[in-house]
Design a protein around this motif. Structure first.
Motif, short mmCIF file in Angstrom:
data_model
loop_
_atom_site.label_atom_id
_atom_site.label_comp_id
_atom_site.label_asym_id
_atom_site.label_seq_id
_atom_site.Cartn_x
_atom_site.Cartn_y
_atom_site.Cartn_z
N ASP A 362 -2.61 5.83 -11.21
CA ASP A 362 -3.94 6.39 -10.91
C ASP A 362 -4.99 5.32 -10.67
N LEU A 363 -4.69 4.06 -11.00
CA LEU A 363 -5.65 2.97 -10.74
C LEU A 363 -5.37 2.23 -9.44
N THR A 364 -4.22 2.50 -8.80
CA THR A 364 -3.85 1.71 -7.62
C THR A 364 -4.81 1.85 -6.44
N PRO A 365 -5.35 3.04 -6.13
CA PRO A 365 -6.35 3.06 -5.05
C PRO A 365 -7.56 2.19 -5.37
N GLY A 366 -8.00 2.21 -6.62
CA GLY A 366 -9.14 1.39 -7.02
C GLY A 366 -8.85 -0.09 -6.89
N ILE A 367 -7.61 -0.50 -7.17
CA ILE A 367 -7.22 -1.91 -7.02
C ILE A 367 -7.28 -2.32 -5.56
N LEU A 368 -6.73 -1.50 -4.68
CA LEU A 368 -6.71 -1.82 -3.25
C LEU A 368 -8.12 -1.81 -2.67
N GLU A 369 -8.93 -0.82 -3.06
CA GLU A 369 -10.32 -0.77 -2.59
C GLU A 369 -11.11 -1.97 -3.11
N GLY A 370 -10.86 -2.33 -4.37
CA GLY A 370 -11.56 -3.48 -4.94
C GLY A 370 -11.24 -4.76 -4.20
N TYR A 371 -9.98 -4.93 -3.82
CA TYR A 371 -9.58 -6.11 -3.04
C TYR A 371 -10.38 -6.17 -1.73
N VAL A 372 -10.48 -5.04 -1.06
CA VAL A 372 -11.20 -4.97 0.22
C VAL A 372 -12.68 -5.26 0.03
N ASP A 373 -13.29 -4.66 -1.01
CA ASP A 373 -14.72 -4.83 -1.23
C ASP A 373 -15.05 -6.26 -1.65
#
Length: 618
Positions: A362-373
């Motif tokens: 459940d945290l993986t989208p946040g990890i990928l988005e965080g990398y982009v941001d």
């Protein structure tokens, strides 16, 4: 009969002497041998007290005296000076070698850094990649040093063997480890690290199921062109539906989706005129649709309340050291756009504490988005998501399932679908967010490695997740929010879950540049941002004049809420002074009003040209 006094005095002296010895040991505890666990590393060495010429210590910094060792994966990486030449040596530009020992040690999270005389640094860190534990050895060299020789030796219960093709395998506790390349001389037991080379990686040889990305890429998701064609068809179908029903709808998601699509298609005025009077006068209307419909006096209050509530929730989660904040879509973009730098930094520090081995789906989208941001807003900084993205992709790969099922639109034809599941349960909105996050991540990664096949594969999986969700749409385009995975691997929609409307799906997919969103107006003007549907907003400031440049289709009216604007003297629109008027929205012209207690400017701009200027004079 009295007991002799002398033995009692002697016993008391012994007790006080022992206490004194303990106090001395505590006082000088950092001047002696130590064994310390740093993440998955074990570090040993000898502390020393700082001398007169030593620089001030940083947090978690220790002065060293003598040999030091790092143990990992059945190997002792030895920073020693041996009698047989088996010593750590710095290699000079003329290829001469100088035996040396570290003089300082700095511990940070799962890594430890050793600093040598002259400034050369040797770092050891562990992380999980693809579900397997690994260690990296990196070096930063002083000007006259070009390399380092690092001795190593297997521990007593470890074995090392040549597996051929230059690969050496170390076996420790029934686990096999290896180096990713051959930086070692197995005969002399030396690892050679040269300036300009990649860090040395040493880790577990994973025994895992083979993951074949192609098994989870749908035919219509193989290429970006094929995917765009399906998505365009879906948008056309839903715009037609929204056009027929908007006059009867009291739903802001639909109004906003319809507004952006109408702008793109050149039917914006008709779209605004078609919005239901029930919605215009109802409670469903918020700041979100104000960019198209106005009512800014109420909208800025709605926006301010929402901002306070969201920031309070995120602040509480961060203060409680909870990673729940990563479940908020694009949370680092949220902090950066609004100038909440302290929250951005505090959240980043929490991310640095994440153990990759414990990373949940459940945290993986946040990890990928965080990398982009981070790439967007802190491009020169140390990206804390860098060490987590491989593990995030591994966790996603373990959750993917593919099944052929009957389409949900009344057709009896079987449809292939790909979804991410947590056990037997799946969430449609989560899959859409994950698909979008994978596409954004691969787009950013491709800029650094344009020919990386992994990027292409994960982009295909992201597109497949999105198209699978959209394919479940009924006659109105709505899909069930819940998914079920049977014991036989069949995917079905949950009959107990709510529905996601087509307009809600449109919102999750992060549509085009004319959709309502928050934008920072420029790096030179800190903490000023706008709620807008403009294609682009930028700003510059020279002396006492801030010039905001807004791009929006010519001939259309555009409403903006600009936050963080300090009190000013006057405003110019179209190069002319414009006086404030609280009733400006009633007129068929541009206008503005300012709320000083909120430092908020509300603005209506009728675009004579695509690019208009708002000049604020201080």
């Amino acid at each position: 009969m009295r007991k002799p006094v002398f033995p009692r005095i002697f016993l008391l002296v012994l007790i006080y002497g022992a206490l004194f010895a303990v106090l001395v040991m505590i006082q000088f505890a950092k001047q002696g041998g130590f064994t310390q666990k740093v993440g998955n590393l074990v570090v040993t060495g000898q502390y020393r007290l700082p001398g007169e010429n030593d620089p001030p210590k940083a947090p978690n910094e220790y002065f060293l005296d003598g040999d030091a060792h790092v143990f990992f994966g059945g190997i002792d990486f030895s920073m020693i000076r041996g009698n047989d030449g088996h010593s750590l040596s710095l290699i000079r530009e003329d290829e001469t070698k100088e035996e040396t020992l570290p003089e300082r040690m700095i511990i940070s999270g799962n890594s430890v850094l050793f600093v040598f005389p002259g400034g050369t640094e040797l770092g050891f860190s562990t992380q999980y990649t693809g579900g397997s534990l690994g260690m990296q050895i990196s070096a930063v060299f002083s000007e006259d040093v070009t390399g380092v020789e690092l001795p190593f030796k297997p521990l007593r219960k470890s074995g090392i063997r040549n597996a051929g093709d230059g690969q050496f395998i170390v076996t420790a506790d029934r686990v096999n480890y290896t180096f990713d390349r051959l930086p070692m001389d197995a005969d002399t037991r030396m690892i050679l690290i040269r300036a300009g080379e990649d860090p040395v990686s040493y880790g577990v040889i994973a025994e895992r199921k083979t993951f074949s990305p192609g098994d989870f890429i749908l035919p219509q998701a193989q290429t970006a062109a094929a995917y765009d064609e399906v998505l365009t068809r879906w948008r056309d179908q839903n715009f037609s539906l929204w056009n027929r029903t908007v006059s009867d709808q009291n739903n802001e998601d639909l109004v906003v989706a319809f507004g952006e699509e109408a702008l793109v298609r050149g039917t914006y005025k008709a779209a605004v005129a078609a919005v239901s009077p029930v919605f215009l006068g109802g409670r469903e209307r918020t700041y979100e649709s104000s960019v198209y419909l106005g009512n800014l006096d109420q909208a800025y209050r709605s926006l301010a309340n929402r901002e306070r509530e969201k920031l309070a929730r995120l602040s509480r989660q961060i203060n409680e050291k909870s990673l729940e904040f990563l479940k908020e879509t694009r949370v680092f973009e949220y902090f950066a756009v609004r100038g909440h730098i302290s929250f951005f930094d505090a959240a980043s520090d929490l991310v640095r504490t994440i153990d990759p081995a414990t990373l949940a789906l459940d945290l993986t989208p946040g990890i990928l988005e965080g990398y982009v941001d981070w790439k967007a807003f802190r491009s020169t900084g140390d990206n804390p998501f860098e060490r987590l993205v491989d593990q995030a992709c591994f966790v996603v790969s373990e959750s993917l399932r593919r099944s052929s099922t009957t389409a949900g639109n009344g057709s009896s034809a079987p449809v292939d679908r790909v979804f991410s599941f947590y056990g037997s349960q799946g969430d449609t909105e989560f899959n859409l967010r994950l698909g979008r996050a994978l596409l954004d991540y691969t787009n950013v990664s491709a800029q650094a490695a344009p020919h990386d096949g992994q990027n292409s594969s994960w982009a295909g999986i992201g597109r497949s997740l999105i198209l699978s969700a959209l394919s479940m749409g009924d006659a109105s385009g709505a899909v069930n929010a819940g998914l079920v995975l049977s014991e036989t691997g069949e995917i079905s929609e949950s009959t107990k879950s709510s529905a996601l409307t087509s307009a809600r799906l449109y919102r999750i997919l992060s549509p085009g540049d004319l959709y309502p969103r928050a934008l920072a107006i420029g790096a030179t003007v800190n903490s000023i941002w706008t709620w807008t549907a403009a294609q682009a907003v930028s700003a510059s400031q020279e002396n006492n004049v801030m010039d905001i440049v807004v791009n929006f289709p010519a001939g259309e009216a555009h409403y903006m809420i600009v936050r963080g604007v300090r009190p000013f003297a006057k405003i110019q629109l179209y190069g002319m002074d414009f006086r404030t008027d609280p009733q400006f929205e009633r007129y068929d012209s541009s206008g503005w009003s300012y709320i000083p207690q909120e430092q908020t400017l509300i603005l209506k701009m009728k675009h004579r040209t695509q690019e208009e200027h708002v000049r604020i004079f201080y």
